[in-house]
Design a protein around this motif. Structure first.
Motif, PDB file in Angstrom:
ATOM      1  N   LEU A 353       0.826  -1.213   0.000  1.00 39.48           N
ATOM      2  CA  LEU A 353       0.000   0.000   0.000  1.00 39.48           C
ATOM      3  C   LEU A 353       0.861   1.264   0.000  1.00 39.48           C
ATOM      4  CD1 LEU A 353      -2.736  -1.140   2.548  1.00 39.48           C
ATOM      5  CD2 LEU A 353      -3.073  -0.683   0.095  1.00 39.48           C
ATOM      6  N   LYS A 354       1.955   1.215   0.746  1.00 35.16           N
ATOM      7  CA  LYS A 354       2.823   2.388   0.828  1.00 35.16           C
ATOM      8  C   LYS A 354       3.524   2.655  -0.512  1.00 35.16           C
ATOM      9  CE  LYS A 354       6.498   4.433   3.631  1.00 35.16           C
ATOM     10  NZ  LYS A 354       7.390   4.252   4.808  1.00 35.16           N
ATOM     11  N   VAL A 355       4.045   1.610  -1.125  1.00 37.12           N
ATOM     12  CA  VAL A 355       4.766   1.778  -2.393  1.00 37.12           C
ATOM     13  C   VAL A 355       3.808   2.147  -3.523  1.00 37.12           C
ATOM     14  CG1 VAL A 355       6.133   0.565  -4.150  1.00 37.12           C
ATOM     15  CG2 VAL A 355       6.684   0.281  -1.727  1.00 37.12           C
ATOM     16  N   ALA A 356       2.561   1.668  -3.429  1.00 38.03           N
ATOM     17  CA  ALA A 356       1.568   1.996  -4.465  1.00 38.03           C
ATOM     18  C   ALA A 356       1.357   3.504  -4.590  1.00 38.03           C
ATOM     19  CB  ALA A 356       0.248   1.304  -4.154  1.00 38.03           C
ATOM     20  N   ALA A 357       1.574   4.210  -3.495  1.00 37.72           N
ATOM     21  CA  ALA A 357       1.356   5.660  -3.502  1.00 37.72           C
ATOM     22  C   ALA A 357       2.497   6.432  -4.164  1.00 37.72           C
ATOM     23  CB  ALA A 357       1.175   6.152  -2.064  1.00 37.72           C
ATOM     24  N   SER A 358       3.653   5.785  -4.312  1.00 32.90           N
ATOM     25  CA  SER A 358       4.808   6.502  -4.867  1.00 32.90           C
ATOM     26  C   SER A 358       5.345   5.934  -6.187  1.00 32.90           C
ATOM     27  CB  SER A 358       5.949   6.514  -3.840  1.00 32.90           C
ATOM     28  OG  SER A 358       6.317   5.186  -3.492  1.00 32.90           O
ATOM     29  N   GLU A 359       4.977   4.699  -6.508  1.00 27.59           N
ATOM     30  CA  GLU A 359       5.485   4.056  -7.726  1.00 27.59           C
ATOM     31  C   GLU A 359       4.931   4.746  -8.970  1.00 27.59           C
ATOM     32  OE1 GLU A 359       7.465   2.213 -10.292  1.00 27.59           O
ATOM     33  OE2 GLU A 359       7.766   1.333  -8.283  1.00 27.59           O
ATOM     34  N   LYS A 360       5.783   4.963  -9.962  1.00 24.39           N
ATOM     35  CA  LYS A 360       5.377   5.658 -11.182  1.00 24.39           C
ATOM     36  C   LYS A 360       5.205   4.723 -12.376  1.00 24.39           C
ATOM     37  CE  LYS A 360       5.818   9.581  -9.016  1.00 24.39           C
ATOM     38  NZ  LYS A 360       4.605  10.290  -8.539  1.00 24.39           N
ATOM     39  N   ASP A 361       5.887   3.588 -12.374  1.00 27.07           N
ATOM     40  CA  ASP A 361       5.855   2.693 -13.531  1.00 27.07           C
ATOM     41  C   ASP A 361       4.508   1.958 -13.611  1.00 27.07           C
ATOM     42  OD1 ASP A 361       6.362  -0.123 -14.855  1.00 27.07           O
ATOM     43  OD2 ASP A 361       8.038   1.139 -15.507  1.00 27.07           O
ATOM     44  N   GLU A 362       3.865   2.016 -14.762  1.00 28.28           N
ATOM     45  CA  GLU A 362       2.531   1.442 -14.915  1.00 28.28           C
ATOM     46  C   GLU A 362       2.531  -0.073 -14.734  1.00 28.28           C
ATOM     47  OE1 GLU A 362      -0.400   2.840 -15.185  1.00 28.28           O
ATOM     48  OE2 GLU A 362       0.504   4.840 -15.023  1.00 28.28           O
ATOM     49  N   GLU A 363       3.544  -0.746 -15.275  1.00 26.29           N
ATOM     50  CA  GLU A 363       3.588  -2.212 -15.147  1.00 26.29           C
ATOM     51  C   GLU A 363       3.822  -2.632 -13.704  1.00 26.29           C
ATOM     52  OE1 GLU A 363       5.086  -4.358 -19.092  1.00 26.29           O
ATOM     53  OE2 GLU A 363       6.591  -2.970 -18.309  1.00 26.29           O
ATOM     54  N   VAL A 364       4.647  -1.876 -13.003  1.00 30.16           N
ATOM     55  CA  VAL A 364       4.891  -2.190 -11.591  1.00 30.16           C
ATOM     56  C   VAL A 364       3.613  -1.956 -10.783  1.00 30.16           C
ATOM     57  CG1 VAL A 364       6.254  -1.652  -9.532  1.00 30.16           C
ATOM     58  CG2 VAL A 364       7.344  -1.648 -11.784  1.00 30.16           C
ATOM     59  N   LEU A 365       2.916  -0.874 -11.080  1.00 32.42           N
ATOM     60  CA  LEU A 365       1.646  -0.596 -10.384  1.00 32.42           C
ATOM     61  C   LEU A 365       0.639  -1.716 -10.623  1.00 32.42           C
ATOM     62  CD1 LEU A 365       1.333   3.231 -11.074  1.00 32.42           C
ATOM     63  CD2 LEU A 365       1.538   2.146  -8.817  1.00 32.42           C
ATOM     64  N   GLU A 366       0.654  -2.262 -11.822  1.00 32.80           N
ATOM     65  CA  GLU A 366      -0.247  -3.382 -12.127  1.00 32.80           C
ATOM     66  C   GLU A 366       0.101  -4.600 -11.287  1.00 32.80           C
ATOM     67  OE1 GLU A 366      -1.367  -6.213 -15.961  1.00 32.80           O
ATOM     68  OE2 GLU A 366      -0.577  -4.196 -16.320  1.00 32.80           O
ATOM     69  N   GLU A 367       1.402  -4.834 -11.097  1.00 29.39           N
ATOM     70  CA  GLU A 367       1.841  -5.965 -10.273  1.00 29.39           C
ATOM     71  C   GLU A 367       1.522  -5.729  -8.793  1.00 29.39           C
ATOM     72  OE1 GLU A 367       3.045  -8.875 -11.335  1.00 29.39           O
ATOM     73  OE2 GLU A 367       2.906  -8.236 -13.426  1.00 29.39           O
ATOM     74  N   ILE A 368       1.639  -4.489  -8.353  1.00 27.24           N
ATOM     75  CA  ILE A 368       1.256  -4.163  -6.970  1.00 27.24           C
ATOM     76  C   ILE A 368      -0.227  -4.456  -6.761  1.00 27.24           C
ATOM     77  CG2 ILE A 368       0.932  -2.253  -5.327  1.00 27.24           C
ATOM     78  CD1 ILE A 368       3.488  -0.999  -6.474  1.00 27.24           C
ATOM     79  N   ASP A 369      -1.024  -4.098  -7.745  1.00 31.37           N
ATOM     80  CA  ASP A 369      -2.459  -4.375  -7.673  1.00 31.37           C
ATOM     81  C   ASP A 369      -2.721  -5.875  -7.604  1.00 31.37           C
ATOM     82  OD1 ASP A 369      -5.243  -3.399  -7.757  1.00 31.37           O
ATOM     83  OD2 ASP A 369      -5.292  -4.455  -9.681  1.00 31.37           O
ATOM     84  N   LYS A 370      -1.981  -6.641  -8.400  1.00 30.59           N
ATOM     85  CA  LYS A 370      -2.113  -8.108  -8.366  1.00 30.59           C
ATOM     86  C   LYS A 370      -1.775  -8.623  -6.964  1.00 30.59           C
ATOM     87  CE  LYS A 370      -0.747  -9.028 -13.160  1.00 30.59           C
ATOM     88  NZ  LYS A 370       0.339  -9.629 -13.992  1.00 30.59           N
ATOM     89  N   GLY A 371      -0.719  -8.050  -6.380  1.00 23.32           N
ATOM     90  CA  GLY A 371      -0.311  -8.459  -5.053  1.00 23.32           C
ATOM     91  C   GLY A 371      -1.375  -8.167  -4.010  1.00 23.32           C
ATOM     92  N   LEU A 372      -1.982  -6.986  -4.113  1.00 20.48           N
ATOM     93  CA  LEU A 372      -3.009  -6.608  -3.145  1.00 20.48           C
ATOM     94  C   LEU A 372      -4.274  -7.455  -3.289  1.00 20.48           C
ATOM     95  CD1 LEU A 372      -2.575  -2.730  -3.274  1.00 20.48           C
ATOM     96  CD2 LEU A 372      -2.148  -4.216  -1.295  1.00 20.48           C
ATOM     97  N   GLN A 373      -4.526  -7.979  -4.483  1.00 18.97           N
ATOM     98  CA  GLN A 373      -5.722  -8.792  -4.694  1.00 18.97           C
ATOM     99  C   GLN A 373      -5.673 -10.123  -3.968  1.00 18.97           C
ATOM    100  OE1 GLN A 373      -6.727  -9.156  -8.879  1.00 18.97           O
ATOM    101  NE2 GLN A 373      -6.469  -6.954  -9.218  1.00 18.97           N
ATOM    102  N   PHE A 374      -4.469 -10.519  -3.527  1.00 18.49           N
ATOM    103  CA  PHE A 374      -4.356 -11.765  -2.755  1.00 18.49           C
ATOM    104  C   PHE A 374      -4.924 -11.603  -1.347  1.00 18.49           C
ATOM    105  CE2 PHE A 374      -0.821 -12.686  -5.796  1.00 18.49           C
ATOM    106  CZ  PHE A 374      -1.240 -13.942  -6.213  1.00 18.49           C
ATOM    107  N   PHE A 375      -5.061 -10.345  -0.891  1.00 14.49           N
ATOM    108  CA  PHE A 375      -5.532 -10.101   0.469  1.00 14.49           C
ATOM    109  C   PHE A 375      -7.067  -9.981   0.482  1.00 14.49           C
ATOM    110  CE2 PHE A 375      -1.180  -8.576   0.330  1.00 14.49           C
ATOM    111  CZ  PHE A 375      -0.661  -9.076   1.512  1.00 14.49           C
ATOM    112  N   PRO A 376      -7.707 -10.547   1.490  1.00 19.00           N
ATOM    113  CA  PRO A 376      -9.164 -10.408   1.587  1.00 19.00           C
ATOM    114  C   PRO A 376      -9.572  -8.951   1.814  1.00 19.00           C
ATOM    115  CG  PRO A 376      -8.243 -11.375   3.600  1.00 19.00           C
ATOM    116  CD  PRO A 376      -7.130 -11.310   2.604  1.00 19.00           C
ATOM    117  N   ILE A 377     -10.661  -8.561   1.223  1.00 15.58           N
ATOM    118  CA  ILE A 377     -11.140  -7.186   1.348  1.00 15.58           C
ATOM    119  C   ILE A 377     -11.702  -6.938   2.751  1.00 15.58           C
ATOM    120  CG2 ILE A 377     -12.818  -5.488   0.479  1.00 15.58           C
ATOM    121  CD1 ILE A 377     -12.701  -6.962  -2.191  1.00 15.58           C
TER     122      ILE A 377
END
Length: 377
Positions: A353-377
């Motif tokens: 969550l912290k890195v998602a706020a500062s990362e600029k690369d679109e592909e990396v942001l997509e991977e961060i999103d994939k990572g966060l989807q493993f966690f229950p809402i």
């Protein structure tokens, strides 16, 4: 010069310098292989690492003027480590395939071919040669099959009666008209174990490989690994042995004829976490002698991250967070983000969550999103 006598002398000499098998083939075009390569090209099954000109891959006359025959050689390599190291919790390890154990086989096989060239030149000064190993124009497997080294197995490897498919291949096109040896009969029969064992279904059918989905190829790519293959990579850092270990003709085959091929367990089955922080210099010093190092450290490090995710190694979370935050390469940062999600835990989630706020690369942001989807809402 008595060519038949010379052939026998070459065979005897080859044994004396540690060549485990030798065969002789005609230099006529490989018509059947050409048809197979054209089909592979049409289907998009090629890896992209091979010679682009199919004509050069199947016609020795395009490689050397007036070729008369081809000498094929094989060196047997080990399938088991003499000393084992275990992968355990907190100290997980990756693995290099058997063909990358010991000194780079390109170096070893080329040296044997050079020795053969020198021997033949002494006997026949007018002899000409064009030797190659793996990265040459001709298809090693087609030459070895024609020369009677082994048969072409359903796993797309040459299988020898003596050593199974655990052999390195090389060949020498020459202007000497050696009598050709007889090819071996295909012994795979109805066995389909290698096809069934392929982790990604890359063995489309016996004798046909889609390189684009073969794990051995995928471990050598430098970009993001497609999601569908990450789960199947396991702890492989380079190459894949599944279709070989499944083969009944490889059962019990383990030869230690060449000291240069002996694996250092700590090198070919290394700890994963230290790989993530290795400098270029350290990588070259430790892994440079292996054939599996030819693409550099980036693919190995990416595969190590995926392997840590495979093991769900919670002790690797701090290392992965460091990679996600600090590594200059988007592929490594993004893959680390995905791996953190796969492993889970509050520390991993907070870092994502912290890195998602500062990362600029679109592909990396997509991977961060994939990572966060493993966690229950």
């Amino acid at each position: 010069m008595d060519i038949r006598k010379l052939k026998n002398e070459i065979i005897d000499y080859s044994k004396s310098i540690g060549i485990d098998k030798i065969g002789f083939a005609s230099s006529s075009p490989f018509t059947e292989m050409k048809n197979k390569l054209l089909i592979q090209q049409e289907l998009g099954y090629q890896s992209g690492f091979e010679e682009k000109d199919i004509e050069k891959r199947v016609n020795p006359a395009l490689i050397m003027e007036a070729p008369q025959s081809i000498i094929a050689i094989a060196l047997a390599y080990p399938s088991k480590m003499g000393e084992k190291v275990e992968s355990k919790k907190g100290q997980r390890r990756g693995i290099f395939c058997r063909a990358s154990w010991g000194l780079d086989y390109h170096v070893l096989v080329k040296e044997k071919l050079k020795q053969l060239e020198a021997f033949i030149s002494e006997k026949l000064p007018e002899a000409r040669f064009q030797s190659m190993v793996d990265t040459g124009e001709l298809v090693d497997r087609a030459v070895a099959e024609r020369a009677g080294i082994g048969w072409s197995g359903k796993n797309c490897s040459i299988i020898t009666p003596e050593f199974g498919s655990y052999v390195y291949l090389g060949e020498m096109v020459t202007n000497i008209p050696f009598e050709a040896d007889q090819p071996l009969e295909d012994r795979c029969g109805t066995c389909n174990k290698c096809v069934e064992a392929c982790p990604t279904g890359a063995l489309v059918q016996g004798g046909q490989l889609n390189s684009q989905s073969c794990i051995a190829f995928l471990t050598q790519t430098k970009g993001f690994l497609a999601d569908e293959y990450r789960e199947r990579l396991g702890n492989r850092l380079y190459g894949c042995d599944s279709c070989q270990t499944a083969c009944p003709d490889n059962k019990g085959k383990d030869f230690h004829f060449h000291t240069e091929m002996e694996p250092d367990p700590e090198t070919v089955k290394p700890l994963l976490k230290p790989l993530l922080h290795m400098s270029n210099r350290d990588f070259k010093e430790r892994f440079g002698p292996l054939s599996g190092s030819w693409r550099g450290k980036k693919p190995i490090q990416r595969n190590a991250i995926i392997a840590l995710a495979h093991f769900k190694d919670e002790t690797a979370v701090p290392d992965l967070i460091t990679v996600m935050r600090e590594d200059p390469r988007p592929v490594l940062r993004g893959t680390a983000a995905w791996a953190l999600g796969k492993i889970g835990g509050e520390e991993a989630k907070a870092a994502l969550l912290k890195v998602a706020a500062s990362e600029k690369d679109e592909e990396v942001l997509e991977e961060i999103d994939k990572g966060l989807q493993f966690f229950p809402i």
